[in-house]
Design an enzyme around this catalytic site. Structure first.
Site, PDB file in Angstrom:
ATOM      1  N   HIS A   1       0.939  -1.369  -0.115  1.00  0.00           N
ATOM      2  CA  HIS A   1      -0.044   0.090  -0.096  1.00  0.00           C
ATOM      3  C   HIS A   1       0.924   1.202  -0.068  1.00  0.00           C
ATOM      4  O   HIS A   1       1.673   1.591   0.990  1.00  0.00           O
ATOM      5  CB  HIS A   1      -0.959   0.143   1.320  1.00  0.00           C
ATOM      6  CG  HIS A   1      -1.681   1.204   1.276  1.00  0.00           C
ATOM      7  ND1 HIS A   1      -2.677   1.361   0.558  1.00  0.00           N
ATOM      8  CD2 HIS A   1      -1.750   2.279   2.027  1.00  0.00           C
ATOM      9  CE1 HIS A   1      -3.475   2.397   0.717  1.00  0.00           C
ATOM     10  NE2 HIS A   1      -2.668   3.099   1.933  1.00  0.00           N
TER      11      HIS A   1
ATOM     12  N   ASP B   1       0.566   5.088  -0.454  1.00  0.00           N
ATOM     13  CA  ASP B   1      -0.182   6.501  -0.553  1.00  0.00           C
ATOM     14  C   ASP B   1       0.447   7.531  -1.615  1.00  0.00           C
ATOM     15  O   ASP B   1       1.667   7.399  -1.541  1.00  0.00           O
ATOM     16  CB  ASP B   1      -0.372   7.213   0.460  1.00  0.00           C
ATOM     17  CG  ASP B   1      -1.042   6.468   1.718  1.00  0.00           C
ATOM     18  OD1 ASP B   1      -2.427   6.132   1.498  1.00  0.00           O
ATOM     19  OD2 ASP B   1      -0.673   6.072   2.792  1.00  0.00           O
TER      20      ASP B   1
ATOM     21  N   ASP C   1      -8.112   1.663   1.693  1.00  0.00           N
ATOM     22  CA  ASP C   1      -7.858   2.501   2.650  1.00  0.00           C
ATOM     23  C   ASP C   1      -8.441   3.946   2.324  1.00  0.00           C
ATOM     24  O   ASP C   1      -8.385   4.617   3.196  1.00  0.00           O
ATOM     25  CB  ASP C   1      -6.406   2.797   2.809  1.00  0.00           C
ATOM     26  CG  ASP C   1      -5.656   3.621   3.948  1.00  0.00           C
ATOM     27  OD1 ASP C   1      -6.303   3.508   4.634  1.00  0.00           O
ATOM     28  OD2 ASP C   1      -5.178   4.542   3.489  1.00  0.00           O
TER      29      ASP C   1
ATOM     30  N   HIS D   1      -6.932   9.587  -1.452  1.00  0.00           N
ATOM     31  CA  HIS D   1      -7.719   9.663  -0.320  1.00  0.00           C
ATOM     32  C   HIS D   1      -6.788  10.073   0.865  1.00  0.00           C
ATOM     33  O   HIS D   1      -7.342  10.219   2.141  1.00  0.00           O
ATOM     34  CB  HIS D   1      -8.151   8.164   0.147  1.00  0.00           C
ATOM     35  CG  HIS D   1      -6.912   7.183   0.367  1.00  0.00           C
ATOM     36  ND1 HIS D   1      -6.577   6.107  -0.545  1.00  0.00           N
ATOM     37  CD2 HIS D   1      -6.084   7.072   1.402  1.00  0.00           C
ATOM     38  CE1 HIS D   1      -5.601   5.595   0.087  1.00  0.00           C
ATOM     39  NE2 HIS D   1      -5.449   5.817   0.971  1.00  0.00           N
TER      40      HIS D   1
END
Length: 1004
Positions: free
Chosen positions: A257, A259, A369, A573
């Site tokens: 993951h 970001d 997420d 996000h």
């Protein structure tokens, strides 16, 4: 001899950690180190390594915040190393776990990438037959912003070349690895883990503990390597026992993951992707069973642009089925705040990229997420060719545990996708026995389902899956007492899960996340920039398509593509929700300014072309509803005659304004104490309440400053009633009242405008915001009983309770809406529309004397959290909102569109007719554009907005006699019967329909 179980486990754990793991590495030889420090932004390999390198000593400090240092490592590879694997061990000064700190990328001397260097992933392999080492490591001194425990920090402001170096370089050694000792270490790691997880009364646990004790007896701490055969032989029978047939099964999907921005800027995300993806490609060579799922087409595009050789290796791994493009969105976006068309483009751009570059089309929405999921998403996903949906974030609920892990998710129109919430409760799993046991025992759907998914790998700069994780997976592939672990792609998992559990329960409506409600409001400039960009994109496409089809002007495909991708990136996000560091939001504000300017230029170019030459004022309306006398999606010449101006009176210092539809009373303190709808003789203001009342609250969430808004904020409401000045003016027949206020260290100018005969009161507020840890809301206290509110979401609206009957109801004290919210009784309703606000509260209020409940609508305008940006929202802000009386849902829809798509005035000649029109109650046109394949076909997207079945007719005033229904990727799914340049349409409640009109020519 009897051994105490826990003492034996503790003994084995200490043997593993203090003796066996350290023995994997031996014969360390320091390498010669030289370094070159870059004072500014990163540089490409050729440029960075061309400069002078200075001697560097291990143990020295390096790395002012956000700077880059290049280290060159040189030395000889020893001969006579039979049975050992030489690698370079690099420790940049790692502290704690993976991610959120210094990271490195190792290159060969020719500039080709080896792999990333991170905590728990710091060995760099050496090419076979190599006799001399010459390696460069690009080391990023990213400060550990997670370590400040969500306290205010200035480390997120930008490069600090004058700051103190953050890291102490520990080592760069050539070491030999004993893979046999490593194998023993993993055996112990797995069995100790299961001894800790199994119940005390399980026979399997007793057998494991007995063998662990005997293995420890066989290990000579001074001669670990010599002890390996005997110790592994002792443990082998336990690792060979198969799992039971009824055991829960786990689909292991490699994951990292990352970001796309958060506690680091976008430019650092590019480097995080490079490090992690190179790690994965290196790991696949030794573990071909690995299936690594990577979403976010934007991240692939960055690698394609900046690291083309690495991208070519990724493409090869994709073709081999090991590196798996997942999700199919441009980024893992927020889904509450992006508009409907923006969510369409997330899928359109993401899927198109994966199809063009790799020839694949993901079928799962991959959003582990994001902070809650819109009830419009199932239909959007289904129309974009998706079958499945995955998230992890609902596991964060602090109040109500989400009842399912595998289920059907049904949206507002009835569309469904098969959904999964991995019960491992992590998208950063390491495949430890503790995690696997939790995944099995936590799973809520055992009765019907037998498999769940485990995303494993270090994220956010940690480097993804590791060798240790892969070795754990091999030992737990079929192990007694453990859920069997199998490496699968997301597609393989979902196909198996759906076949296994096709009669899974159904969850209807939004997947509301009971946390992170503050993200609807934090960093107001993100919200304002996103909203404005989305609507300018709508205008740019509409008017550009009109200009192309009316005059033959070039359609700005490339410019629109760039603008859309900029907007889509910033819907990530942690950007649009306002939860990133100051650096990210500073760059985002600049990006929004740039894209808004570009779009305004595109719009003006198209409108000037459409209006032609002349000196007439031509008004253009991009809204799909009439506005100010201009038809929907069209143009009109001149200005309509105005009605009589409102009457303004004063009574005991109160101001009374009457426009013959509404009568409003403004108190001497500038607050609205009464608003009567004269058509129904109805007072709108609740007892002891006000309309558009500015209210300030303490905002001190228990955790996650920028993310959370806790319910107890409501206990500190303080209306802002101090008055600096009040002025009344009239313009174009409308009356405007300006109210200036000061509060704390801040000030606000609120304008109240009422136009002739209008059923609407318009408001604007300009705030110089200098507060800290406060929340500013504008509140409408209404004398209206409503058990539920309706809020616009993408392509429709959603009803939510206003009461607190259950904990599920109570948890929705802050909700997200797009352009409007509506509350109503059977024959009377009120809507509040906005131009940049997403966070809302709608709740019951008690009117004690009146003996009945009222309803309060609150718009959350500004917050001031201190982490991760301590100066969040300090400065000037502007928001607009409107109150519409006697409003139904259709009125709310129209008001939101008009407020966000104001009529434009252009000097020109003629007013061209709209190229597209639609009739039919509740049918709204969302987008008018030319097709993405640049064929010249016209794309028209419309939807039903009221939640009712409806019929209508879509017409186009251009050449084009063939039309077909297409999906959101603009692929055909059925032809239409075209009669006289139009088609009849029938829509279900909230149905989205996209029509492709083939090869239209210049206007007839």
């Amino acid at each position: 001899m009897h051994q105490h179980p826990q003492r034996t486990i503790d003994r084995a754990r200490r043997m593993l950690d203090e003796r066996v793991w350290p023995a994997v590495e031996h014969s360390a030889t320091p390498l010669q180190i030289t370094a070159r420090r870059l004072a500014g932004e990163p540089e490409p390999f050729d440029q960075a390594t061309a400069g002078p390198f200075e001697p560097f000593t291990p143990g020295s400090r390096w790395g002012e915040p956000w700077t880059t240092t290049w280290f060159r490592l040189q030395g000889a590879v020893p001969v006579g190393r039979a049975g050992a694997e030489p690698v370079v061990a690099v420790d940049l000064g790692f502290e704690g776990g993976p991610g959120f700190q210094s990271e490195g990328l190792a290159y060969r001397a020719d500039g080709s990438i080896l792999k990333g260097v991170q905590p728990r992933n710091h060995y760099v392999p050496i090419d076979d037959q190599l006799t001399m080492i010459d390696i460069y490591v690009e080391a990023a001194a990213n400060p550990d912003l997670a370590a400040v425990a969500f306290r205010p920090t200035r480390l997120g402001d930008g490069i600090d070349v004058d700051g103190e170096p953050h890291y102490r370089f520990r080592r760069a050694d050539l070491v030999l690895l004993d893979r046999d000792v490593e194998a023993l270490a993993v055996d112990l790691d797995v069995l100790i883990g299961w001894a800790e997880q199994l119940r005390p009364d399980e026979p399997r646990r007793a057998k494991i503990i007995r063998s662990l004790g005997q293995a420890c007896d066989l290990i000579d701490p001074q001669r670990i390597a010599d002890s390996v055969p005997a110790a592994r032989a002792e443990l082998a029978p336990l690792l060979e026992q198969p799992a039971t047939a009824s055991a829960h099964r786990l689909a292991a999907v490699g994951h990292a993951h990352i970001d796309s921005a958060w506690l680091w800027p976008v430019r650092e995300t590019v480097r995080k992707c490079t490090r992690t993806f190179s790690n994965v490609l290196s790991l696949i060579e030794d573990y071909p069973e690995l299936r690594f799922a990577c979403s976010q087409a934007q991240q692939y595009a960055w690698i394609e642009e900046q690291q083309p050789k690495l991208f070519a290796r990724i493409a090869e791994a994709v073709a081999a089925g090991q590196f798996v493009p997942a999700g199919g969105m441009w980024v893992e976006s927020d889904t509450n705040m992006p508009g409907g068309e923006a969510l369409v483009r997330q899928f359109l751009y993401g899927k198109s990229y994966f199809a063009d570059r790799f020839g694949v089309e993901p079928q799962e929405v991959w959003l582990p997420d994001s902070f809650g999921y819109s009830a419009a998403l199932p239909q959007i996903a289904a129309l974009a060719g998706y079958r499945w949906f995955l998230t992890q974030k609902l596991a964060w609920h602090p109040t109500n545990k989400f009842p399912h892990h595998t289920f059907w998710w049904e949206g507002i129109d009835g569309s469904r996708v098969f959904a999964h919430l991995p019960p491992v409760d992590s998208y950063l799993a390491e495949l430890t026995p503790a995690e696997l046991q939790h995944a099995s025992t936590n799973f809520s759907d055992h009765a019907g389902a037998g498999t769940s998914l485990v995303p494993f790998g270090h994220g956010d700069g940690g480097g993804g899956p590791t060798r240790l994780m892969m070795e754990r997976a091999r030992r737990q592939a079929d192990l007694e007492g453990a859920p069997p672990v199998e490496h699968l792609t997301p597609t393989e998992f979902f196909e198996r899960a759906q076949a296994d559990y096709s009669d899974a329960p159904t969850w209807v409506g939004e997947l509301y996340m009971e946390a992170h409600r503050g993200t609807y409001t934090s960093q107001a400039a993100m919200k304002r920039g996103n909203r404005r960009a989305e609507h300018l994109l709508r205008e740019a496409e509409l008017w550009s398509a009109s200009a192309t089809l009316r005059t033959g002007a070039d359609y700005p495909y490339d410019a629109l593509d760039r603008c859309w991708k900029t907007v889509l990136l910033h819907q990530f996000h942690d950007i649009l929700p306002g939860s990133s560091i100051a650096w990210v939001h500073r760059e985002a504000r600049a990006a929004y300014d740039s894209v808004l300017a570009d779009l305004e230029q595109l719009i003006m170019t198209a409108l000037t072309t459409l209006a032609g030459s002349g000196d007439t004022i031509v008004r253009f309306n991009a809204a799909p509803v009439p506005a100010d006398g201009v038809p929907a999606l069209g143009a009109a010449e001149g200005l309509a005659a105005g009605s009589e101006a409102p009457i303004v009176q004063r009574d005991d210092d109160r101001l009374i304004i009457d426009n013959r539809t509404l009568r409003m009373i403004i108190e001497p303190d500038g607050t609205i104490s009464s608003l009567i709808d004269l058509r129904s003789a109805r007072e709108l203001v609740a007892e002891d309440a006000r309309l558009a009342d500015l209210v300030i609250h303490q905002d001190l969430p228990n955790a996650f400053d920028a993310w959370d808004l806790d319910a107890f904020y409501r206990g500190s409401a303080t209306p802002i009633r101090s008055l600096d000045s009040l002025q009344v003016s009239e313009s174009d027949g409308a009356v405007t009242v300006e109210v200036k206020r000061s509060f704390g260290s801040s000030s606000a100018l609120q304008t109240i405008t009422i136009s002739p005969g209008s059923d609407r009161v318009d408001f604007a507020v300009d705030v110089d915001w200098q507060e800290r840890e406060k929340l500013l809301k504008v509140v409408f206290g209404l004398d209206l009983r409503a058990d539920e509110s309706s809020a616009e979401i993408q392509f429709g609206h959603l009803r939510r309770p206003t009461h607190d009957n259950t904990t599920w109801d109570e948890a929705k004290f802050e909700i997200c809406a797009q352009r409007w919210v509506h509350v109503g009784e059977p024959r009377f309703g009120v809507a509040v529309a906005n131009d940049s606000t997403y966070g809302h509260s709608v709740r019951r209020i008690e009117q004690q004397a009146a003996g009945r409940p009222g309803t309060e609508i609150g718009l959350s305008l500004l917050r001031a959290p201190r982490y991760p940006d301590p100066d969040t929202d300090q400065g000037s802000h502007r928001a607009r909102y409107s109150l519409i009386t006697g409003a139904g849902i259709g009125d709310a829809v129209a008001a939101g569109l008009r407020l966000n798509l104001p009529v434009r005035r252009i000097t020109g000649g003629a007013a061209p007719e709209p190229i597209v029109t639609v009739d039919g109650e509740g049918i709204v046109i969302e987008a008018i554009k030319l097709a993405e394949d640049r064929s010249g076909d016209l794309i028209v997207r419309l939807y039903e907005s009221l939640g009712a079945r409806t019929r209508g007719r879509l017409r186009w005033d251009i050449d084009g006699d063939r039309a077909e229904i297409v999906d959101l990727l603009e692929r055909g799914s059925g032809t239409c019967d075209v009669v006289d340049h139009g088609v009849d349409v029938e829509l279900r409640p909230f149905q989205i329909l996209t029509v492709r009109i083939s090869a239209p020519g210049v206007t007839r």
